[in-house]
Enzyme design. Structure first.
Site, mmCIF file in Angstrom:
data_model
loop_
_atom_site.group_PDB
_atom_site.id
_atom_site.type_symbol
_atom_site.label_atom_id
_atom_site.label_comp_id
_atom_site.label_asym_id
_atom_site.label_seq_id
_atom_site.Cartn_x
_atom_site.Cartn_y
_atom_site.Cartn_z
ATOM 1 N N GLU A 114 -60.753 -54.640 28.436
ATOM 2 C CA GLU A 114 -60.572 -52.932 28.086
ATOM 3 C C GLU A 114 -59.192 -52.711 28.084
ATOM 4 O O GLU A 114 -58.392 -53.024 28.817
ATOM 5 C CB GLU A 114 -61.168 -52.250 29.333
ATOM 6 C CG GLU A 114 -61.009 -50.710 28.736
ATOM 7 C CD GLU A 114 -61.951 -49.904 29.819
ATOM 8 O OE1 GLU A 114 -61.863 -48.495 29.683
ATOM 9 O OE2 GLU A 114 -62.798 -50.510 30.616
ATOM 10 N N LYS A 172 -72.264 -55.776 36.851
ATOM 11 C CA LYS A 172 -70.746 -55.795 36.259
ATOM 12 C C LYS A 172 -69.671 -55.452 37.431
ATOM 13 O O LYS A 172 -69.915 -54.575 37.971
ATOM 14 C CB LYS A 172 -70.248 -55.072 35.041
ATOM 15 C CG LYS A 172 -68.945 -55.288 34.684
ATOM 16 C CD LYS A 172 -68.831 -54.288 33.351
ATOM 17 C CE LYS A 172 -68.788 -52.925 33.425
ATOM 18 N NZ LYS A 172 -67.500 -52.485 33.919
ATOM 19 N N ASP A 222 -70.411 -46.821 35.312
ATOM 20 C CA ASP A 222 -70.290 -45.755 36.210
ATOM 21 C C ASP A 222 -69.441 -44.675 35.503
ATOM 22 O O ASP A 222 -68.964 -43.737 35.973
ATOM 23 C CB ASP A 222 -69.419 -46.270 37.502
ATOM 24 C CG ASP A 222 -68.278 -47.240 37.147
ATOM 25 O OD1 ASP A 222 -67.838 -47.153 36.055
ATOM 26 O OD2 ASP A 222 -67.602 -47.629 37.969
ATOM 27 N N SER A 223 -69.141 -44.799 34.176
ATOM 28 C CA SER A 223 -68.476 -43.882 33.275
ATOM 29 C C SER A 223 -69.231 -42.669 33.378
ATOM 30 O O SER A 223 -68.919 -41.740 32.845
ATOM 31 C CB SER A 223 -68.153 -44.442 32.150
ATOM 32 O OG SER A 223 -69.428 -45.086 31.309
ATOM 33 N N GLU A 276 -65.388 -55.182 38.649
ATOM 34 C CA GLU A 276 -64.034 -55.323 38.000
ATOM 35 C C GLU A 276 -63.168 -56.148 38.830
ATOM 36 O O GLU A 276 -63.311 -56.291 40.093
ATOM 37 C CB GLU A 276 -63.548 -53.738 37.965
ATOM 38 C CG GLU A 276 -64.522 -52.973 37.076
ATOM 39 C CD GLU A 276 -63.848 -51.483 37.102
ATOM 40 O OE1 GLU A 276 -64.521 -50.652 36.694
ATOM 41 O OE2 GLU A 276 -62.874 -51.228 37.678
ATOM 42 N N ASP A 294 -73.130 -51.238 36.410
ATOM 43 C CA ASP A 294 -71.961 -51.378 36.934
ATOM 44 C C ASP A 294 -72.015 -51.331 38.433
ATOM 45 O O ASP A 294 -73.124 -50.553 39.047
ATOM 46 C CB ASP A 294 -70.974 -50.166 36.521
ATOM 47 C CG ASP A 294 -70.051 -50.308 35.621
ATOM 48 O OD1 ASP A 294 -69.481 -51.730 35.459
ATOM 49 O OD2 ASP A 294 -69.691 -49.612 34.760
#
Length: 289
Positions: free
Chosen positions: A185, A116, A47-48, A118, A86
């Site tokens: 990260e 993925k 999603d970056s 978080e 993501d």
């Protein structure tokens, strides 16, 4: 088979053999194809892209529809790399069942082979549900960008003994819940080393030091596509942004001077038609005006 798609079992086997691997982000067909053909075994549609492609300040505005659009493009550009998608903000936090539906779309409609998420203990029920439904899940600990407001910015995490202890526990819990890998990260390198040694699944570092099983970088940082300073954890292997600017400037100068296009970039008349024939047609058209 040489062109067989990389699987989560392949990545786990690489960890077992002590074989480190590289992972990169990809957001479009052309980039995905280049990275796939270069032999990168795993690509993250992060999603970056909300920041490096769409220009947002954070990843938070990215929607599931945005993600599906980019995932489909990356999948079309790959034959071998494992494609991980993501899950955007609020697509898996509301409820476990909603997370399952959204992850299912990324797999079924988008074509990704894994997703993925978080978070640590808070996402364990979701990881269990997704993996039980046959959806491979990659975890993400440390600096989790979707929590940027809670962190007060993009800051290094695990800075106290209590926080380090929690991160190690979260990593183990994610692995036990069925995650096939975990991104670490922006955490101190010694912490990442301990986590890596404690897990049977691969750790994928980004700003987590050299002892992780793999490394992931944002392709725009690796190629320095966007002018300005890079994050501390990034290394530019080429200054492609500068190359693009130079190429575009040369193109503009050639157009202005008339040196582009040349005959080589132009098409000829078909056989049987002469320049005089075309000139006559032009004269006739002008006469009608």
């Amino acid at each position: 088979m040489k062109d067989a798609r990389v699987t989560i079992a392949d990545l786990k086997a690489m960890k077992a053999r002590g074989e480190r691997f590289a992972m990169l982000t990809a957001y479009d067909y052309a980039t995905a194809r280049l990275l796939d053909e270069a032999g990168i075994p795993a690509l993250l549609v992060g999603d970056s892209f909300g920041m490096v492609v769409l220009g947002y300040d954070t990843t938070l505005p990215v929607t599931l529809d945005d993600m599906l659009h980019h995932v489909k493009a990356v999948v079309r550009g790959t034959k071998r790399a494992l494609v991980v998608a993501d899950m955007p903000f609020l697509t898996y936090q509301v409820s476990v069942e909603e997370a399952l539906r959204n992850a299912g779309k990324l797999i079924q409609e988008g074509g990704a082979q894994a997703v993925k998420v978080e978070g640590g203990a808070d996402v364990v029920p979701t990881v269990r549900r997704l993996t039980s439904a046959g959806i491979p899940v990659m975890g993400h600990l440390g600096l989790t960008p979707q929590s940027v407001h809670q962190f007060g910015g993009f800051k290094v995490q695990a800075r106290t003994l209590e926080a380090i202890e929690q991160l190690i526990a979260d990593a183990k819990t994610l692995a036990e819940a069925g995650a096939f890998a975990v991104v670490l990260e922006c955490i101190p390198a010694p912490v990442a080393k301990v986590v890596t040694k404690s897990l049977s699944i691969p750790t994928i570092g980004i700003g987590a030091g050299p002892d992780c099983d793999a490394q992931v970088q944002v392709i725009h940082d690796l190629l320095h596509l966007i002018p300005g300073p890079l994050p501390k954890h990034a290394k530019a292997y080429a200054n492609v942004g500068e190359m693009i600017q130079q190429a575009v400037a040369q193109y503009a100068a050639d157009v202005a001077s008339g040196t582009f296009p040349t005959e080589q970039e132009s098409f000829r008349l078909p056989k049987g038609v002469t320049p005089d024939d075309v000139a006559a047609l032009g004269a006739a058209a002008g006469g009608e005006d």
